[in-house]
Scaffold this motif. Structure first.
Motif, PDB file in Angstrom:
ATOM      1  N   GLY A  70      54.716 -40.709  37.714  1.00  0.00           N
ATOM      2  CA  GLY A  70      54.032 -40.612  36.434  1.00  0.00           C
ATOM      3  C   GLY A  70      53.709 -41.903  35.727  1.00  0.00           C
ATOM      4  N   SER A  71      53.805 -43.044  36.405  1.00  0.00           N
ATOM      5  CA  SER A  71      53.615 -44.318  35.704  1.00  0.00           C
ATOM      6  C   SER A  71      52.202 -44.469  35.157  1.00  0.00           C
ATOM      7  N   LEU A  72      51.182 -44.079  35.938  1.00  0.00           N
ATOM      8  CA  LEU A  72      49.813 -44.206  35.446  1.00  0.00           C
ATOM      9  C   LEU A  72      49.469 -43.107  34.442  1.00  0.00           C
ATOM     10  N   SER A  73      50.051 -41.943  34.601  1.00  0.00           N
ATOM     11  CA  SER A  73      49.880 -40.896  33.580  1.00  0.00           C
ATOM     12  C   SER A  73      50.426 -41.370  32.243  1.00  0.00           C
ATOM     13  N   LEU A  74      51.561 -42.083  32.286  1.00  0.00           N
ATOM     14  CA  LEU A  74      52.150 -42.612  31.061  1.00  0.00           C
ATOM     15  C   LEU A  74      51.218 -43.636  30.415  1.00  0.00           C
ATOM     16  N   LEU A  75      50.647 -44.535  31.208  1.00  0.00           N
ATOM     17  CA  LEU A  75      49.716 -45.515  30.650  1.00  0.00           C
ATOM     18  C   LEU A  75      48.524 -44.821  30.001  1.00  0.00           C
ATOM     19  N   ALA A  76      48.005 -43.776  30.680  1.00  0.00           N
ATOM     20  CA  ALA A  76      46.873 -43.046  30.115  1.00  0.00           C
ATOM     21  C   ALA A  76      47.268 -42.364  28.812  1.00  0.00           C
ATOM     22  N   ALA A  77      48.473 -41.786  28.763  1.00  0.00           N
ATOM     23  CA  ALA A  77      48.940 -41.127  27.542  1.00  0.00           C
ATOM     24  C   ALA A  77      49.098 -42.138  26.413  1.00  0.00           C
ATOM     25  N   GLU A  78      49.554 -43.331  26.747  1.00  0.00           N
ATOM     26  CA  GLU A  78      49.698 -44.370  25.723  1.00  0.00           C
ATOM     27  C   GLU A  78      48.344 -44.785  25.155  1.00  0.00           C
ATOM     28  N   GLN A  79      47.290 -44.568  25.926  1.00  0.00           N
ATOM     29  CA  GLN A  79      45.938 -44.884  25.457  1.00  0.00           C
ATOM     30  C   GLN A  79      45.264 -43.684  24.796  1.00  0.00           C
ATOM     31  N   GLY A  80      46.030 -42.612  24.599  1.00  0.00           N
ATOM     32  CA  GLY A  80      45.539 -41.471  23.852  1.00  0.00           C
ATOM     33  C   GLY A  80      45.026 -40.310  24.666  1.00  0.00           C
ATOM     34  N   SER A  89      55.595 -33.219  45.480  1.00  0.00           N
ATOM     35  CA  SER A  89      57.027 -33.476  45.557  1.00  0.00           C
ATOM     36  C   SER A  89      57.716 -33.048  44.268  1.00  0.00           C
ATOM     37  N   PRO A  90      58.572 -32.019  44.297  1.00  0.00           N
ATOM     38  CA  PRO A  90      59.285 -31.614  43.083  1.00  0.00           C
ATOM     39  C   PRO A  90      60.132 -32.731  42.489  1.00  0.00           C
ATOM     40  N   ALA A  91      60.734 -33.563  43.351  1.00  0.00           N
ATOM     41  CA  ALA A  91      61.569 -34.651  42.836  1.00  0.00           C
ATOM     42  C   ALA A  91      60.727 -35.691  42.108  1.00  0.00           C
ATOM     43  N   MET A  92      59.537 -35.984  42.624  1.00  0.00           N
ATOM     44  CA  MET A  92      58.640 -36.913  41.931  1.00  0.00           C
ATOM     45  C   MET A  92      58.248 -36.345  40.573  1.00  0.00           C
ATOM     46  N   VAL A  93      57.901 -35.072  40.536  1.00  0.00           N
ATOM     47  CA  VAL A  93      57.485 -34.450  39.286  1.00  0.00           C
ATOM     48  C   VAL A  93      58.638 -34.424  38.288  1.00  0.00           C
ATOM     49  N   GLU A  94      59.846 -34.188  38.770  1.00  0.00           N
ATOM     50  CA  GLU A  94      61.007 -34.203  37.881  1.00  0.00           C
ATOM     51  C   GLU A  94      61.173 -35.561  37.217  1.00  0.00           C
ATOM     52  N   ARG A  95      61.023 -36.624  38.000  1.00  0.00           N
ATOM     53  CA  ARG A  95      61.136 -37.965  37.435  1.00  0.00           C
ATOM     54  C   ARG A  95      59.980 -38.249  36.472  1.00  0.00           C
ATOM     55  N   ALA A  96      58.794 -37.759  36.812  1.00  0.00           N
ATOM     56  CA  ALA A  96      57.647 -37.947  35.918  1.00  0.00           C
ATOM     57  C   ALA A  96      57.879 -37.240  34.587  1.00  0.00           C
ATOM     58  N   ARG A  97      58.453 -36.048  34.626  1.00  0.00           N
ATOM     59  CA  ARG A  97      58.728 -35.325  33.387  1.00  0.00           C
ATOM     60  C   ARG A  97      59.708 -36.082  32.511  1.00  0.00           C
ATOM     61  N   ALA A  98      60.698 -36.692  33.124  1.00  0.00           N
ATOM     62  CA  ALA A  98      61.649 -37.496  32.350  1.00  0.00           C
ATOM     63  C   ALA A  98      60.967 -38.719  31.760  1.00  0.00           C
ATOM     64  N   GLU A  99      60.083 -39.342  32.537  1.00  0.00           N
ATOM     65  CA  GLU A  99      59.394 -40.560  32.093  1.00  0.00           C
ATOM     66  C   GLU A  99      58.428 -40.264  30.946  1.00  0.00           C
ATOM     67  N   LEU A 100      57.812 -39.085  30.979  1.00  0.00           N
ATOM     68  CA  LEU A 100      56.789 -38.762  29.987  1.00  0.00           C
ATOM     69  C   LEU A 100      57.282 -37.785  28.920  1.00  0.00           C
ATOM     70  N   ASP A 104      52.024 -36.026  25.216  1.00  0.00           N
ATOM     71  CA  ASP A 104      51.098 -34.908  25.315  1.00  0.00           C
ATOM     72  C   ASP A 104      50.622 -34.798  26.766  1.00  0.00           C
ATOM     73  N   THR A 105      51.548 -34.379  27.637  1.00  0.00           N
ATOM     74  CA  THR A 105      51.280 -34.327  29.069  1.00  0.00           C
ATOM     75  C   THR A 105      51.834 -33.036  29.660  1.00  0.00           C
ATOM     76  N   VAL A 106      51.291 -32.669  30.816  1.00  0.00           N
ATOM     77  CA  VAL A 106      51.785 -31.542  31.600  1.00  0.00           C
ATOM     78  C   VAL A 106      51.987 -32.059  33.021  1.00  0.00           C
ATOM     79  N   LEU A 107      53.138 -31.773  33.635  1.00  0.00           N
ATOM     80  CA  LEU A 107      53.424 -32.209  34.991  1.00  0.00           C
ATOM     81  C   LEU A 107      53.678 -30.978  35.847  1.00  0.00           C
ATOM     82  N   LEU A 108      52.948 -30.860  36.965  1.00  0.00           N
ATOM     83  CA  LEU A 108      52.981 -29.672  37.797  1.00  0.00           C
ATOM     84  C   LEU A 108      53.243 -30.032  39.254  1.00  0.00           C
ATOM     85  N   VAL A 109      53.995 -29.180  39.943  1.00  0.00           N
ATOM     86  CA  VAL A 109      54.142 -29.291  41.389  1.00  0.00           C
ATOM     87  C   VAL A 109      52.987 -28.536  42.029  1.00  0.00           C
TER      88      VAL A 109
END
Length: 206
Positions: A70-80, A89-100, A104-109
């Motif tokens: 989720g690193s680039l999703s986070l950058l995009a969210a920071e830009q509005g 990968s469920p594990a990747m999505v889990e980490r993305a959910r913690a990061e974001l 105002d984001t949705v993370l899906l497997v």
């Protein structure tokens, strides 16, 4: 690369290249690569600058296919932008959910070739280092109402994998009315090191 398949197809070479990797197991160390975790302030700033130039203004709805941690999703969210990230990968999505968390984001497997979202409800679809791994990369290109932001390349010397820019622009031809190509190999800030292989971005209006 944020989204992986169990068997990747060598688009540059002559056939499938087996790549049996447990990406859930890789999630814990995935962000150690400079361009994955964006932990270095200089690398993070370089990607933020590029995203700002690629994404529409005012901010809109972004589909991040192969979002990884989720690193680039986070950058995009920071830009509005309102980001929806998809990764198989469920594990990747889990980490993305913690990061974001709290954004105002949705993370899906889900599968990159058929993301579990409604078509036509995103202003932008962003994909990084993923299309080359799909059996039919064109299927992932038929979704935005506005623009595609595709970061791809070709890696490896003996048995290169990837999708060359001319092939990608050929796939995009019937779908788009404007294509902008940016060469990224020469910008060491994006990768945290010098790179010699082909890396590029395509911004296409659909």
């Amino acid at each position: 690369m944020s989204e992986r398949t169990d068997e990747r197809r060598d688009i540059v070479g002559d056939g499938p290249v087996p790549a049996r990797v447990d990406w859930d197991a890789q999630a814990a160390s995935f962000d150690e690569e400079p361009d994955h975790g964006l932990r270095d302030p200089g690398v993070r700033a370089a990607w933020a600058e590029r995203l700002r130039s690629w994404l529409p203004q005012p901010p809109g709805d972004l589909l991040d296919i192969g979002c990884g941690t989720g690193s680039l999703s986070l950058l995009a969210a920071e830009q509005g932008h309102r980001a929806t990230g998809v990764d198989r990968s469920p594990a990747m999505v889990e980490r993305a959910r913690a990061e974001l968390a709290g954004r105002d984001t949705v993370l899906l497997v889900g599968d990159a070739a058929a993301p579990p979202v409604r078509e036509g409800c995103f202003d932008t679809v962003r994909v990084r280092h993923l299309l080359w791994a799909l059996p039919d990369p064109g299927r992932a290109l038929l979704r935005p109402a506005g623009r595609l932001v595709l970061v791809e390349g070709v890696w490896g010397g003996v048995m290169p994998v990837g999708i060359p820019v001319d092939r990608l622009t050929m796939l995009l031809g019937p779908l788009t009315h404007h294509i902008r190509i940016e060469r990224l190999s020469g910008d060491d800030r994006l990768w945290g090191r010098e790179v010699n292989d082909e890396r590029y971005a395509v911004v296409a209006m659909v």
